[in-house]
Write a protein that holds these residues in place. Structure first.
Motif, short mmCIF file in Angstrom:
data_model
loop_
_atom_site.label_atom_id
_atom_site.label_comp_id
_atom_site.label_asym_id
_atom_site.label_seq_id
_atom_site.Cartn_x
_atom_site.Cartn_y
_atom_site.Cartn_z
N ASP A 126 94.09 117.58 58.32
CA ASP A 126 95.28 118.43 58.34
C ASP A 126 96.22 117.98 59.43
OD1 ASP A 126 94.35 119.41 60.78
OD2 ASP A 126 93.51 121.24 59.91
N CYS A 127 97.36 118.66 59.52
CA CYS A 127 98.37 118.34 60.51
C CYS A 127 99.00 119.64 60.97
CB CYS A 127 99.42 117.40 59.93
SG CYS A 127 100.71 116.93 61.10
N THR A 128 99.02 119.88 62.27
CA THR A 128 99.63 121.08 62.82
C THR A 128 100.67 120.68 63.86
OG1 THR A 128 97.89 121.24 64.51
CG2 THR A 128 97.55 122.45 62.45
N GLU A 129 101.42 121.66 64.33
CA GLU A 129 102.43 121.41 65.35
C GLU A 129 102.27 122.46 66.44
OE1 GLU A 129 107.23 120.36 65.61
OE2 GLU A 129 106.31 121.08 63.75
N ALA A 130 101.93 121.99 67.64
CA ALA A 130 101.71 122.90 68.76
C ALA A 130 101.78 122.11 70.06
CB ALA A 130 100.34 123.58 68.63
N ALA A 131 101.87 122.84 71.18
CA ALA A 131 101.88 122.19 72.48
C ALA A 131 100.52 121.55 72.73
CB ALA A 131 102.21 123.20 73.57
N PRO A 132 100.46 120.30 73.17
CA PRO A 132 99.18 119.62 73.38
C PRO A 132 98.60 120.00 74.74
CG PRO A 132 100.94 118.14 73.95
CD PRO A 132 101.60 119.41 73.48
N PRO A 133 97.36 119.57 75.03
CA PRO A 133 96.82 119.74 76.38
C PRO A 133 97.74 119.08 77.40
CG PRO A 133 95.09 119.09 74.85
CD PRO A 133 96.38 118.96 74.10
N ALA A 134 97.72 119.60 78.61
CA ALA A 134 98.64 119.11 79.65
C ALA A 134 98.49 117.61 79.88
CB ALA A 134 98.41 119.88 80.94
N ARG A 152 94.56 115.82 62.49
CA ARG A 152 93.11 115.87 62.65
C ARG A 152 92.47 115.01 61.56
NH1 ARG A 152 88.95 119.63 61.19
NH2 ARG A 152 90.51 120.94 60.18
N ARG A 153 91.61 114.08 61.98
CA ARG A 153 90.96 113.18 61.03
C ARG A 153 89.46 113.12 61.32
NH1 ARG A 153 93.73 107.56 60.25
NH2 ARG A 153 93.12 107.22 62.42
N THR A 154 88.69 112.73 60.31
CA THR A 154 87.25 112.58 60.47
C THR A 154 86.82 111.21 59.96
OG1 THR A 154 86.79 113.55 58.29
CG2 THR A 154 86.84 115.05 60.18
N ARG A 155 85.65 110.80 60.40
CA ARG A 155 85.09 109.52 59.96
C ARG A 155 83.65 109.74 59.56
NH1 ARG A 155 86.11 103.77 63.07
NH2 ARG A 155 85.08 102.42 61.56
N MET A 156 83.27 109.21 58.40
CA MET A 156 81.94 109.42 57.85
C MET A 156 81.18 108.09 57.78
SD MET A 156 82.19 112.73 57.09
CE MET A 156 80.86 113.07 55.91
N SER A 157 79.86 108.19 57.82
CA SER A 157 78.99 107.03 57.61
C SER A 157 77.71 107.52 56.96
CB SER A 157 78.68 106.33 58.93
OG SER A 157 77.79 105.25 58.74
N HIS A 158 77.36 106.93 55.82
CA HIS A 158 76.16 107.32 55.07
C HIS A 158 76.17 108.83 54.78
CE1 HIS A 158 74.97 103.47 56.88
NE2 HIS A 158 74.14 103.35 55.85
N GLY A 159 77.36 109.35 54.48
CA GLY A 159 77.47 110.74 54.11
C GLY A 159 77.42 111.72 55.27
#
Length: 252
Positions: A103-111, A129-136
């Motif tokens: 997904d993609c959001t819009e907000a103030a990031p950590p300082a 926000r992204r994820t990475r998979m390996s062998h399920g």
């Protein structure tokens, strides 16, 4: 001044058992195979179940075993190589990118992120926000911070929220000429949100890879990727470094 000699410390029983179990994993089990229950394993090796648990926990920490809810303890696949320090500069989401946009959001990031991006601490930025998979299995979670100035035409794109919006943002980011990137790696502990995404307990060891992307002589995007330390290994340079493979074969 006299010298003293440290007495040899005997090897803990669980550590010796870990070595024996490692040899068994290499010769008798395949990737994904479920191990016998603790009672049977303790009886086979002639140890107390408490000693066995210590050895299994150490093997899990080292990435040789995985404990999966509703399944049991299984033999883990080889660690996934994470390329760090390669001379090839590419934007996230480019050809061969193994990450999946969530997904993609819009907000103030950590300082700390705002300081690197040189945006105001209260200024919203796009967060992919992204994820990475390996062998399920999930092996990494990424937060990609992109200031609005890097994707000025994004608001004109008719893309729904969620993964589609994230992919649209990455396509806009690719319009910039990438001048360089640099990465830093550090060992950390999984926070509650990271642990949930990576199917780990809070506090589990993780590798945090921070990558800064430079375009127009400024930081155009910042990636903070959290990898499971038990499933990943770092590689340096274009060749990917030395490969180490465990046999994971069945006994004949």
């Amino acid at each position: 001044m006299g010298t003293t000699q440290l007495e040899s410390v005997p090897e803990p029983k669980y550590w010796h058992l870990k070595t024996v179990l490692t040899e068994a994993l290499d010769s008798e089990f395949s990737v994904g195979e479920i191990l016998p229950n603790e009672r049977d394993l303790a009886a086979r090796f002639g140890v107390a179940r408490a000693t066995l648990r210590q050895a299994l926990e150490q093997l899990e920490l080292e990435g040789r075993l995985q404990r999966r809810r509703g399944v049991g303890t299984t033999v883990a696949p080889p660690r996934m190589g994470v390329s760090v320090g390669t001379e090839q500069h590419v934007w996230p989401g480019g050809p061969g990118d193994a990450w999946q946009s969530v997904d993609c959001t819009e907000a103030a990031p950590p300082a700390a992120v705002a300081d690197i991006l040189e945006t105001g601490r209260d200024e919203p930025v796009h967060t992919v926000r992204r994820t990475r998979m390996s062998h399920g299995q999930p092996v990494a979670a990424e937060l990609l911070y992109v200031p609005a100035s890097s994707v000025p035409d994004l608001s004109a794109i008719d893309a729904p929220a969620g993964a589609a919006h994230a992919r649209a943002l990455l396509r806009e980011l690719h319009r910039l000429e990438l001048e360089g990137q640099d990465s830093a790696v550090e060992l950390g502990s999984a926070r509650a949100d990271d642990a949930k995404e990576l199917d780990r307990l809070p506090g589990a060891p993780v590798l945090v890879v921070t990558t800064r992307y430079v375009a127009g002589a400024r930081t155009a995007a910042l990636s903070v990727a959290t990898y499971r330390a038990d499933t990943c290994r770092l590689t340096f340079g274009d060749s990917g470094g030395v490969e180490i493979h465990h046999p994971h074969r069945h006994a004949s």
